[in-house]
Design a protein around this motif. Structure first.
Motif, PDB file in Angstrom:
ATOM      1  N   LYS A 171      38.620   8.865  56.813  1.00  0.00           N
ATOM      2  CA  LYS A 171      38.694  10.280  57.224  1.00  0.00           C
ATOM      3  C   LYS A 171      40.017  10.548  57.942  1.00  0.00           C
ATOM      4  O   LYS A 171      40.665  11.580  57.705  1.00  0.00           O
ATOM      5  N   GLU A 172      40.436   9.607  58.805  1.00  0.00           N
ATOM      6  CA  GLU A 172      41.711   9.797  59.521  1.00  0.00           C
ATOM      7  C   GLU A 172      42.881   9.817  58.539  1.00  0.00           C
ATOM      8  O   GLU A 172      43.798  10.631  58.670  1.00  0.00           O
ATOM      9  N   TRP A 173      42.861   8.916  57.558  1.00  0.00           N
ATOM     10  CA  TRP A 173      43.924   8.916  56.545  1.00  0.00           C
ATOM     11  C   TRP A 173      43.939  10.243  55.790  1.00  0.00           C
ATOM     12  O   TRP A 173      44.994  10.823  55.547  1.00  0.00           O
ATOM     13  N   ALA A 174      42.745  10.706  55.436  1.00  0.00           N
ATOM     14  CA  ALA A 174      42.659  11.968  54.681  1.00  0.00           C
ATOM     15  C   ALA A 174      43.185  13.132  55.530  1.00  0.00           C
ATOM     16  O   ALA A 174      43.994  13.937  55.068  1.00  0.00           O
ATOM     17  N   ASP A 175      42.745  13.192  56.799  1.00  0.00           N
ATOM     18  CA  ASP A 175      43.163  14.298  57.674  1.00  0.00           C
ATOM     19  C   ASP A 175      44.657  14.256  57.971  1.00  0.00           C
ATOM     20  O   ASP A 175      45.276  15.298  58.195  1.00  0.00           O
ATOM     21  N   ALA A 176      45.241  13.050  57.979  1.00  0.00           N
ATOM     22  CA  ALA A 176      46.685  12.920  58.231  1.00  0.00           C
ATOM     23  C   ALA A 176      47.492  13.210  56.961  1.00  0.00           C
ATOM     24  O   ALA A 176      48.720  13.128  56.977  1.00  0.00           O
ATOM     25  N   GLY A 177      46.819  13.499  55.869  1.00  0.00           N
ATOM     26  CA  GLY A 177      47.508  13.851  54.617  1.00  0.00           C
ATOM     27  C   GLY A 177      48.000  12.646  53.827  1.00  0.00           C
ATOM     28  O   GLY A 177      48.697  12.798  52.821  1.00  0.00           O
ATOM     29  N   LEU A 178      47.612  11.431  54.247  1.00  0.00           N
ATOM     30  CA  LEU A 178      48.149  10.236  53.578  1.00  0.00           C
ATOM     31  C   LEU A 178      47.571  10.033  52.182  1.00  0.00           C
ATOM     32  O   LEU A 178      48.147   9.314  51.367  1.00  0.00           O
ATOM     33  N   LEU A 179      46.424  10.664  51.920  1.00  0.00           N
ATOM     34  CA  LEU A 179      45.819  10.515  50.587  1.00  0.00           C
ATOM     35  C   LEU A 179      46.123  11.739  49.710  1.00  0.00           C
ATOM     36  O   LEU A 179      45.781  11.746  48.529  1.00  0.00           O
ATOM     37  N   GLY A 180      46.722  12.773  50.295  1.00  0.00           N
ATOM     38  CA  GLY A 180      46.916  14.028  49.551  1.00  0.00           C
ATOM     39  C   GLY A 180      45.565  14.713  49.394  1.00  0.00           C
ATOM     40  O   GLY A 180      44.700  14.607  50.262  1.00  0.00           O
ATOM     41  N   ASP A 181      45.366  15.386  48.263  1.00  0.00           N
ATOM     42  CA  ASP A 181      44.041  15.967  47.987  1.00  0.00           C
ATOM     43  C   ASP A 181      43.178  14.892  47.354  1.00  0.00           C
ATOM     44  O   ASP A 181      43.579  14.293  46.338  1.00  0.00           O
ATOM     45  N   ILE A 182      41.995  14.662  47.910  1.00  0.00           N
ATOM     46  CA  ILE A 182      41.106  13.653  47.305  1.00  0.00           C
ATOM     47  C   ILE A 182      40.525  14.252  46.027  1.00  0.00           C
ATOM     48  O   ILE A 182      39.944  15.348  46.053  1.00  0.00           O
ATOM     49  N   VAL A 183      40.735  13.547  44.915  1.00  0.00           N
ATOM     50  CA  VAL A 183      40.277  14.098  43.625  1.00  0.00           C
ATOM     51  C   VAL A 183      39.110  13.313  43.031  1.00  0.00           C
ATOM     52  O   VAL A 183      38.368  13.821  42.199  1.00  0.00           O
ATOM     53  N   TRP A 196      32.213  14.807  53.414  1.00  0.00           N
ATOM     54  CA  TRP A 196      32.969  14.826  54.672  1.00  0.00           C
ATOM     55  C   TRP A 196      34.454  14.577  54.403  1.00  0.00           C
ATOM     56  O   TRP A 196      35.322  15.280  54.914  1.00  0.00           O
ATOM     57  N   TRP A 197      34.750  13.573  53.576  1.00  0.00           N
ATOM     58  CA  TRP A 197      36.150  13.237  53.302  1.00  0.00           C
ATOM     59  C   TRP A 197      36.852  14.347  52.517  1.00  0.00           C
ATOM     60  O   TRP A 197      37.973  14.716  52.812  1.00  0.00           O
ATOM     61  N   ILE A 198      36.178  14.830  51.483  1.00  0.00           N
ATOM     62  CA  ILE A 198      36.817  15.788  50.571  1.00  0.00           C
ATOM     63  C   ILE A 198      36.944  17.157  51.237  1.00  0.00           C
ATOM     64  O   ILE A 198      37.904  17.892  51.000  1.00  0.00           O
ATOM     65  N   GLY A 199      35.955  17.490  52.096  1.00  0.00           N
ATOM     66  CA  GLY A 199      36.027  18.755  52.826  1.00  0.00           C
ATOM     67  C   GLY A 199      35.821  19.958  51.937  1.00  0.00           C
ATOM     68  O   GLY A 199      36.376  21.035  52.185  1.00  0.00           O
ATOM     69  N   THR A 201      26.721  12.045  39.494  1.00  0.00           N
ATOM     70  CA  THR A 201      28.092  12.569  39.517  1.00  0.00           C
ATOM     71  C   THR A 201      28.083  13.969  40.111  1.00  0.00           C
ATOM     72  O   THR A 201      27.300  14.833  39.679  1.00  0.00           O
ATOM     73  N   TYR A 202      28.935  14.164  41.098  1.00  0.00           N
ATOM     74  CA  TYR A 202      29.042  15.457  41.779  1.00  0.00           C
ATOM     75  C   TYR A 202      30.393  16.093  41.496  1.00  0.00           C
ATOM     76  O   TYR A 202      31.410  15.404  41.561  1.00  0.00           O
ATOM     77  N   ARG A 203      30.380  17.398  41.229  1.00  0.00           N
ATOM     78  CA  ARG A 203      31.643  18.124  41.105  1.00  0.00           C
ATOM     79  C   ARG A 203      31.761  19.069  42.301  1.00  0.00           C
ATOM     80  O   ARG A 203      30.809  19.774  42.639  1.00  0.00           O
ATOM     81  N   PHE A 204      32.935  19.025  42.936  1.00  0.00           N
ATOM     82  CA  PHE A 204      33.177  19.854  44.124  1.00  0.00           C
ATOM     83  C   PHE A 204      33.947  21.127  43.743  1.00  0.00           C
ATOM     84  O   PHE A 204      34.655  21.137  42.726  1.00  0.00           O
ATOM     85  N   ALA A 205      33.841  22.137  44.625  1.00  0.00           N
ATOM     86  CA  ALA A 205      34.572  23.396  44.389  1.00  0.00           C
ATOM     87  C   ALA A 205      36.077  23.143  44.297  1.00  0.00           C
ATOM     88  O   ALA A 205      36.792  23.839  43.573  1.00  0.00           O
ATOM     89  N   SER A 206      36.575  22.138  45.006  1.00  0.00           N
ATOM     90  CA  SER A 206      38.015  21.817  44.990  1.00  0.00           C
ATOM     91  C   SER A 206      38.458  21.237  43.651  1.00  0.00           C
ATOM     92  O   SER A 206      39.654  21.079  43.415  1.00  0.00           O
ATOM     93  N   GLY A 207      37.499  20.860  42.794  1.00  0.00           N
ATOM     94  CA  GLY A 207      37.826  20.208  41.522  1.00  0.00           C
ATOM     95  C   GLY A 207      37.597  18.704  41.589  1.00  0.00           C
ATOM     96  O   GLY A 207      37.574  18.015  40.564  1.00  0.00           O
ATOM     97  N   ALA A 208      37.404  18.167  42.808  1.00  0.00           N
ATOM     98  CA  ALA A 208      37.169  16.724  42.959  1.00  0.00           C
ATOM     99  C   ALA A 208      35.841  16.328  42.315  1.00  0.00           C
ATOM    100  O   ALA A 208      34.923  17.151  42.186  1.00  0.00           O
ATOM    101  N   VAL A 209      35.766  15.053  41.920  1.00  0.00           N
ATOM    102  CA  VAL A 209      34.547  14.512  41.322  1.00  0.00           C
ATOM    103  C   VAL A 209      34.184  13.232  42.067  1.00  0.00           C
ATOM    104  O   VAL A 209      35.056  12.434  42.416  1.00  0.00           O
ATOM    105  N   SER A 210      32.883  13.073  42.302  1.00  0.00           N
ATOM    106  CA  SER A 210      32.400  11.923  43.059  1.00  0.00           C
ATOM    107  C   SER A 210      31.302  11.259  42.252  1.00  0.00           C
ATOM    108  O   SER A 210      30.410  11.950  41.757  1.00  0.00           O
ATOM    109  N   HIS A 211      31.368   9.928  42.134  1.00  0.00           N
ATOM    110  CA  HIS A 211      30.311   9.239  41.385  1.00  0.00           C
ATOM    111  C   HIS A 211      29.679   8.157  42.250  1.00  0.00           C
ATOM    112  O   HIS A 211      30.364   7.479  43.024  1.00  0.00           O
ATOM    113  N   LEU A 212      28.379   8.013  42.088  1.00  0.00           N
ATOM    114  CA  LEU A 212      27.635   7.001  42.838  1.00  0.00           C
ATOM    115  C   LEU A 212      26.783   6.210  41.858  1.00  0.00           C
ATOM    116  O   LEU A 212      26.036   6.807  41.067  1.00  0.00           O
TER     117      LEU A 212
END
Ligand SMILES: NC(=O)c1ccc[n+]([C@@H]2O[C@H](COP(=O)([O-])OP(=O)(O)OC[C@H]3O[C@@H](n4cnc5c(N)ncnc54)[C@H](O)[C@@H]3O)[C@@H](O)[C@H]2O)c1
Length: 357
Positions: free
Chosen positions: A131-143, A183-186, A213-224
């Motif tokens: 989460k800290e890496w994501a918030d600091a922008g080090l990952l860019g947009d999580i896709v 939480w990470w993708i926001g 598989t989840y699709r987020f409004a941001s366009g990101a996709v999450s699989h479990l």
């Protein structure tokens, strides 16, 4: 402060042990339905214990309760505690039905009461680091995120196996692992697809496997991916570290989080958390491995399931009159994703989140 525990089995005992380390907690009253457990709580943990719920709820000197009962009891215990004016921490999953989870959030919101749900991975270093890496922008947009989780079978005869008492595998075991990507993708999920094959654990009513598989409004996709049963039966050796004993025997829990500027990978059983950073070279997009974190076995609890810091934070917040770290409404959104996955698996089709209220 005096603190109550409602439904004090294994998780209740863990919370009691955390509370016993907090200086401002002067007394603990543990409540459980089963009289032999009440006796055990007095003898093993030295706390006041009772089977009488009203004795805890009518105690005006007790402002906070932890609901750590079996899942089917969460809703009623939480509503009763909120009505009695208590601040409430309730374990995940919020409830065994989405309607009950909604009643809990609405009751807390109507009273302006404190209600926090037990998503302690939001306190666990393995995941707060991402989460800290994501918030600091080090990952860019999580896709893209992918979680692979494999475990051995639950034992026979426990309440978790049945829908009426456990709810579903998704709520009981996997809710943490859909809460994290949210939480990470926001961003919020718009649709989910899930599929389950027939169970291999023959005595479980709830599903023992999922691809979701989840699709987020941001366009990101999450699989479990979750598989239960084939990992070697874990009997536990108290003289050896619990994580070390399960490495390489089929038990697995890992995450890959891919962003537009970098990526992260967490391997729980390998005690590894790594980060990559992308760059540009004349011939290719580059990816460099820039961080490789590990930790001492003595710190496993803080990295993996940090219920200790969660308990301390909740006591501090209630003592200082602060709101929950995560509003109950937010936890309800995660519960919607769990119920949506079960609905999709049942129907065999994509479920839009707007259908799941
Ligand atoms: N956050 C986590 O990572 C995590 C980990 C483990 C368990 N949990 C949660 O903690 C809860 C308890 O799990 P556990 O492993 O301690 O189970 P457990 O079976 O050891 O304990 C559950 C206890 O609830 C009691 N109980 C049931 N109905 C009750 C009622 N109406 N009133 C009072 N007591 C009642 C039972 O007698 C039992 O002692 C579950 O909701 C589970 O999902 C969360």
């Amino acid at each position: 402060m005096k603190v109550g525990i409602l439904g004090a089995g294994a998780m209740g005992a863990t919370v009691i042990q955390h509370l016993q380390q907090i200086p401002c907690v002067e007394a603990i009253v543990a409540q459980d339905l089963r009289p032999p457990r009440v006796q055990e709580l007095r003898e093993q943990y030295g706390v006041e214990a009772t089977a009488d719920l009203d004795r805890v709820l009518q105690d005006d000197d007790l402002p906070l309760v932890f609901v750590t009962a079996a899942n089917h009891a969460h809703c009623e215990l939480t509503l009763r505690a909120l009505e009695a004016g208590k601040a409430v921490m309730c374990e995940k999953p919020m409830a065994t039905t989405l309607a009950d989870a909604r009643r809990m959030v609405e009751a807390a919101e109507a009273r302006g009461a404190f209600l926090q749900i037990g998503f302690e991975l939001r306190y666990s270093r393995l995941y707060t680091q991402i989460k800290e890496w994501a918030d600091a922008g080090l990952l860019g947009d999580i896709v893209n995120t992918h979680c692979y989780y494999a475990s051995s079978a639950w034992p026979k005869g426990i309440w978790r196996l049945q829908r009426s008492t456990g709810g579903s595998m998704f709520g009981e075991k996997l809710s943490h692992y859909v809460d994290l990507p949210r939480w990470w993708i926001g961003s919020e999920v718009t649709e989910v697809y899930a599929a389950c094959a027939p169970n291999i654990v023959p005595y479980m009513e709830v599903h023992d496997n999922y691809h979701a598989t989840y699709r987020f409004a941001s366009g990101a996709v999450s699989h479990l991916t979750f598989l239960m049963g084939h990992a070697a039966t874990f009997r536990g050796d108290p003289l050896q570290n619990i994580i070390d004993q399960q490495v390489g025997d089929g038990h697995s829990l890992g995450y890959v989080v891919v962003g537009t500027k970098g990526a992260a990978e967490a391997q729980i059983f390998g005690r590894h958390l790594r980060r990559w950073e992308y760059g540009d070279a004349p011939d290719t997009m580059t990816s460099d491995w820039v961080e490789d974190l590990t930790w001492d076995p003595a710190e496993d609890h803080h990295y993996y399931h940090n219920t200790e810091d969660q308990t301390k934070d909740i006591v501090r917040r209630v003592a200082q009159g602060l709101p929950p770290a995560t509003p109950a409404r937010d936890a309800y959104e995660t519960m919607r994703l769990c119920f949506a996955a079960d609905l999709a698996a049942e129907r065999g089709e994509v479920v839009r989140l707007s259908e799941v209220e």
